[in-house]
Design a protein around this motif. Structure first.
Motif, PDB file in Angstrom:
ATOM      1  N   GLN A 197       0.862  -1.268   0.046  1.00  0.00           N
ATOM      2  CA  GLN A 197       0.121  -0.030  -0.169  1.00  0.00           C
ATOM      3  C   GLN A 197       0.896   1.083  -0.057  1.00  0.00           C
ATOM      4  N   LEU A 198       0.305   2.311  -0.624  1.00  0.00           N
ATOM      5  CA  LEU A 198       0.968   3.601  -0.645  1.00  0.00           C
ATOM      6  C   LEU A 198      -0.149   4.560  -0.519  1.00  0.00           C
ATOM      7  N   GLY A 199       0.042   5.245   0.653  1.00  0.00           N
ATOM      8  CA  GLY A 199      -0.925   6.120   1.021  1.00  0.00           C
ATOM      9  C   GLY A 199      -2.546   5.416   1.332  1.00  0.00           C
ATOM     10  N   GLU A 200      -3.378   5.771   0.525  1.00  0.00           N
ATOM     11  CA  GLU A 200      -4.646   4.988   0.712  1.00  0.00           C
ATOM     12  C   GLU A 200      -4.909   3.998  -0.318  1.00  0.00           C
ATOM     13  N   GLN A 201      -3.965   3.676  -1.229  1.00  0.00           N
ATOM     14  CA  GLN A 201      -4.132   3.015  -2.482  1.00  0.00           C
ATOM     15  C   GLN A 201      -3.201   1.810  -2.074  1.00  0.00           C
ATOM     16  N   GLY A 202      -3.912   0.608  -2.352  1.00  0.00           N
ATOM     17  CA  GLY A 202      -3.080  -0.756  -2.256  1.00  0.00           C
ATOM     18  C   GLY A 202      -3.628  -1.856  -3.022  1.00  0.00           C
ATOM     19  N   ARG A 203      -2.892  -2.985  -3.216  1.00  0.00           N
ATOM     20  CA  ARG A 203      -3.274  -4.147  -3.893  1.00  0.00           C
ATOM     21  C   ARG A 203      -2.609  -5.350  -3.556  1.00  0.00           C
ATOM     22  N   GLU A 204      -3.161  -6.368  -3.770  1.00  0.00           N
ATOM     23  CA  GLU A 204      -2.714  -7.992  -3.487  1.00  0.00           C
ATOM     24  C   GLU A 204      -1.565  -8.165  -4.338  1.00  0.00           C
ATOM     25  N   TRP A 205      -0.409  -8.897  -3.876  1.00  0.00           N
ATOM     26  CA  TRP A 205       0.679  -9.450  -4.629  1.00  0.00           C
ATOM     27  C   TRP A 205       0.808 -10.794  -4.108  1.00  0.00           C
ATOM     28  N   LEU A 206       1.481 -11.768  -4.830  1.00  0.00           N
ATOM     29  CA  LEU A 206       1.871 -13.087  -4.468  1.00  0.00           C
ATOM     30  C   LEU A 206       3.448 -13.029  -4.179  1.00  0.00           C
ATOM     31  N   PHE A 207       3.803 -13.947  -3.369  1.00  0.00           N
ATOM     32  CA  PHE A 207       5.287 -14.100  -3.153  1.00  0.00           C
ATOM     33  C   PHE A 207       5.896 -15.341  -2.757  1.00  0.00           C
ATOM     34  N   ARG A 208       7.006 -15.596  -3.115  1.00  0.00           N
ATOM     35  CA  ARG A 208       7.749 -16.827  -2.760  1.00  0.00           C
ATOM     36  C   ARG A 208       9.088 -16.418  -2.011  1.00  0.00           C
ATOM     37  N   ARG A 209       9.284 -17.210  -0.729  1.00  0.00           N
ATOM     38  CA  ARG A 209      10.346 -17.001  -0.146  1.00  0.00           C
ATOM     39  C   ARG A 209      11.012 -18.214  -0.237  1.00  0.00           C
ATOM     40  N   ASP A 210      12.328 -18.256  -0.501  1.00  0.00           N
ATOM     41  CA  ASP A 210      13.343 -19.128  -0.677  1.00  0.00           C
ATOM     42  C   ASP A 210      14.466 -18.844   0.088  1.00  0.00           C
ATOM     43  N   GLY A 211      14.790 -19.182   1.472  1.00  0.00           N
ATOM     44  CA  GLY A 211      15.897 -18.756   2.347  1.00  0.00           C
ATOM     45  C   GLY A 211      15.903 -17.112   2.301  1.00  0.00           C
ATOM     46  N   ASP A 212      17.137 -16.747   1.903  1.00  0.00           N
ATOM     47  CA  ASP A 212      17.212 -15.240   1.752  1.00  0.00           C
ATOM     48  C   ASP A 212      16.832 -14.622   0.548  1.00  0.00           C
ATOM     49  N   THR A 213      16.015 -15.350  -0.367  1.00  0.00           N
ATOM     50  CA  THR A 213      15.686 -14.463  -1.475  1.00  0.00           C
ATOM     51  C   THR A 213      14.108 -14.562  -1.359  1.00  0.00           C
ATOM     52  N   LEU A 214      13.589 -13.495  -2.126  1.00  0.00           N
ATOM     53  CA  LEU A 214      12.085 -13.147  -1.827  1.00  0.00           C
ATOM     54  C   LEU A 214      11.501 -12.743  -3.333  1.00  0.00           C
ATOM     55  N   GLU A 215      10.893 -13.354  -3.976  1.00  0.00           N
ATOM     56  CA  GLU A 215      10.116 -12.813  -5.091  1.00  0.00           C
ATOM     57  C   GLU A 215       8.767 -12.355  -4.880  1.00  0.00           C
ATOM     58  N   ILE A 216       8.554 -11.327  -5.381  1.00  0.00           N
ATOM     59  CA  ILE A 216       7.274 -10.552  -5.388  1.00  0.00           C
ATOM     60  C   ILE A 216       6.663 -10.622  -6.754  1.00  0.00           C
ATOM     61  N   LEU A 217       5.552 -11.148  -6.960  1.00  0.00           N
ATOM     62  CA  LEU A 217       4.684 -11.427  -8.357  1.00  0.00           C
ATOM     63  C   LEU A 217       3.517 -10.692  -8.325  1.00  0.00           C
ATOM     64  N   GLU A 218       3.220 -10.550  -9.249  1.00  0.00           N
ATOM     65  CA  GLU A 218       1.765  -9.915  -9.629  1.00  0.00           C
ATOM     66  C   GLU A 218       0.783 -11.024  -9.552  1.00  0.00           C
ATOM     67  N   ALA A 219      -0.377 -10.729  -8.940  1.00  0.00           N
ATOM     68  CA  ALA A 219      -1.675 -11.595  -8.706  1.00  0.00           C
ATOM     69  C   ALA A 219      -2.442 -11.288  -9.758  1.00  0.00           C
ATOM     70  N   ARG A 220      -2.569 -12.382 -10.374  1.00  0.00           N
ATOM     71  CA  ARG A 220      -3.593 -12.442 -11.797  1.00  0.00           C
ATOM     72  C   ARG A 220      -4.537 -12.999 -11.382  1.00  0.00           C
ATOM     73  N   ASN A 221      -5.703 -12.381 -11.604  1.00  0.00           N
ATOM     74  CA  ASN A 221      -7.105 -13.083 -11.139  1.00  0.00           C
ATOM     75  C   ASN A 221      -7.876 -13.609 -12.368  1.00  0.00           C
ATOM     76  N   ARG A 222      -7.988 -14.878 -12.290  1.00  0.00           N
ATOM     77  CA  ARG A 222      -8.567 -15.589 -13.218  1.00  0.00           C
ATOM     78  C   ARG A 222     -10.318 -15.848 -12.749  1.00  0.00           C
ATOM     79  N   ALA A 223     -10.810 -15.133 -12.017  1.00  0.00           N
ATOM     80  CA  ALA A 223     -12.084 -15.338 -11.768  1.00  0.00           C
ATOM     81  C   ALA A 223     -12.933 -14.331 -12.601  1.00  0.00           C
ATOM     82  N   GLN A 224     -14.170 -14.703 -12.790  1.00  0.00           N
ATOM     83  CA  GLN A 224     -15.276 -13.508 -13.477  1.00  0.00           C
ATOM     84  C   GLN A 224     -15.531 -12.471 -12.433  1.00  0.00           C
TER      85      GLN A 224
END
Length: 243
Positions: A197-224
């Protein structure tokens, strides 16, 4: 003969007091889940393996006990059950059983939950919202320290996740929250999720943690549009490495 009788009476009284369980008052957090997550494994898997409850807050003087599982809050009446453990009575004739063992608070297994263990949190002046002590300890252990942006916007910069949810150094965000349970977990399936979030705006992200590395991924919505969001990993936005 009065003295022996008096001594016997005192001994009986002391024995009765000795059989009373210690006062469980305080805040207790699921340290096992925190430790498992801090090793670098999936946060979701750590919470499922050692949860689902994350924190207990107990006030023995008032006879109140409450728990948090990251989504729901439950409060019940704390009563001494059989001289060795405590029973928490919730609305709807639902009960949980607690006892102290080896410096830990043990929530006994039931038909609903497995056995769970909790460590006493350090005393803190003033009250804290239910679940916040676990969350603070988790954030510090799981994401604490400086992270270098290896890939993505701001490459070469340092990112710092603060235990209170503040975020420094990640372009476009100044707050974060890890998904622990509830709707955000349902919407992200088997993936770990966080909110940026930045200020009043925010969104969901996905992530993968593997030891000391962290991937932050876009969250793609497949729902209608009229369905609950169904997020799946999209493009990688950032690759962070603990400095």
């Amino acid at each position: 003969m009065r003295y022996p009788l008096a001594l016997l009476a005192c001994a009986a009284l002391l024995a009765g007091c000795a059989n009373q369980p210690k006062d469980p008052s305080g805040v207790w957090i699921n340290q096992a889940a925190i430790d498992a997550a801090a090793e670098g494994q999936s946060l979701r898997e750590a919470l499922m393996a050692y949860g689902p409850n994350l924190e207990w807050q107990i006030d023995g003087q008032r006879g109140i006990a409450s728990y948090s599982n990251g989504f729901e809050l439950g409060e019940g009446q704390l009563v001494l059950d059989d001289g060795k453990r405590w029973r928490v009575d919730f609305y709807g004739d639902y009960h949980e059983y607690l006892r102290l063992k080896g410096g830990e608070l043990l929530q006994e297994g039931s038909e609903v939950w497995p056995e769970q263990r909790f460590a006493r949190a350090e005393p803190r002046a003033g009250g804290t919202p239910p679940g916040s002590r676990f969350e603070t300890a988790l954030y510090a252990a799981y994401l604490g320290g400086d992270w270098l942006i290896r890939e993505g916007q701001g490459k070469g910069g340092l990112v710092r996740f603060h235990a209170d949810g503040r975020l420094e150094g990640l372009p476009g965000a100044d707050r974060y929250a890890l998904c622990l349970a509830g709707d955000c977990a349902s919407m992200s399936g088997e993936n770990d999720a966080l909110w940026l979030q930045l200020g009043e705006q925010g969104r969901e992200w996905l992530f993968r943690r593997d030891g000391d590395t962290l991937e932050i991924l876009e969250a793609r919505n497949r729902a209608q549009f009229d369905e609950m969001p169904d997020y799946h990993p999209g493009a990688r936005a950032w690759l962070l490495e603990r400095d």
